[in-house]
Every structure is written in C-alpha cells, then in structure tokens.
Write a protein that holds these residues in place. Structure first.
Motif: not given
Length: 170
Positions: A146, A151, A154
C-alpha cells in the motif's frame, strides 16, 4: 564491433521510462539486448528485445500482444546486467542514480540524460488544453504494498486542481 550486453530490465512501466536514458547510454558502448515487457518504449533505439516470463498479468498481456518477430534470443555467454533498485539503493539517492551506479560498473557513464519517448503516433485524446493523466490508486496482488501509492484523497484533490488548467483524463 561493439561487445554484446544483455540488460535484464525491470518490469514496471514507470521503471522502464526511468531506465530509458540508461539503456540509451549503454547503446553507445554495447550491442544491447533488452529484456522488457514494454518494447514500445525503446523501439526507436538500435537494440534487440528479449521476452521473459513473469507472474505479472499486465506485463505478460503486453508481451503477448507483440508479434513473435519482435523477440530475439541473446547469444550464449553474453555479458549480463540487471537493472533494479531496492531500499538500500534508494537510501543513497534517486532511482536514476541507482541505475547509473549499476551501469557505471560496466564502463557506461550517463553525462546528460535524455528524457524522451519514441514517437507513438497521433494522440488518442485531442484537447485545447494540456492533458493530465491521473492514475487511480491500486494495490497490485503481485507486489502488495500500500505504501507504493499516495492516499486516494490526495489523488482526487490533485485531479480537481488540474481540471482548472488541464484536460484531465482519469
């Protein structure tokens, strides 16, 4: 006559784009054979392409899309290097710096990287503003991590900002 060199490249699309100036520098000194699933990124360079097999679905689909005539078998006993990087290499600098250090070991110096791509034909999207491609956040089962992605919020925020000045393609 230049000596032959087999470059076992990385398999990520972005990694191949980073490797392009490195491969170009190798061509100046060696007769290059390149193992890559993305020969389109190097087809304007005087090299031969080598097919390989991996458990990476997107890359193997691209290998399968190629004409069998695209692929060559390198000669036995050819000098070989593997381009790549890990945490230790990145701790010493950038991806490009890590790749440069690897080819420096075989006498290749990258004086001024040429960041280009071959002509890939007419654009698929015509727009009156610059085009911004926004890649969605994904986690690949082949290399689950990940941390390789920003994110999702974002990416969404940047896409919103780009639509004010660019034609954004998601």
């Amino acid at each position: 006559m230049k000596p032959s060199l087999l470059i076992r490249g990385q398999w990520g699309l972005g990694d191949n784009i980073f490797a392009r100036p490195i491969v170009r520098a190798c061509v100046a000194k060696y007769d290059v054979w390149l193992e890559t699933p993305w020969p389109e990124l190097f087809e304007d360079l005087p090299i031969r392409f080598v097919a390989a097999k991996r458990d990476l679905r997107t890359q193997m689909r691209n290998v399968a899309r190629q004409s069998p005539a695209r692929w060559s078998t390198p000669p036995n006993g050819i000098r070989e290097i593997r381009l790549g990087y890990g945490h230790a290499e990145l701790a010493r600098g950038s991806i490009v710096a890590a790749l440069e250090r690897q080819v420096a070991a075989i006498g290749v110096k990258l004086s001024a990287p040429c960041w280009d791509l071959p002509d890939m034909g007419a654009p698929l999207v015509l727009a009156d503003r610059p085009i911004a491609l926004v890649r969605p956040v994904t986690v690949r089962s082949e290399w689950r991590n990940e941390a390789r992605n920003p994110r999702p919020e974002y990416v969404a925020a940047i896409a919103r900002e780009l639509t004010a000045t660019h034609h954004a393609v998601v």
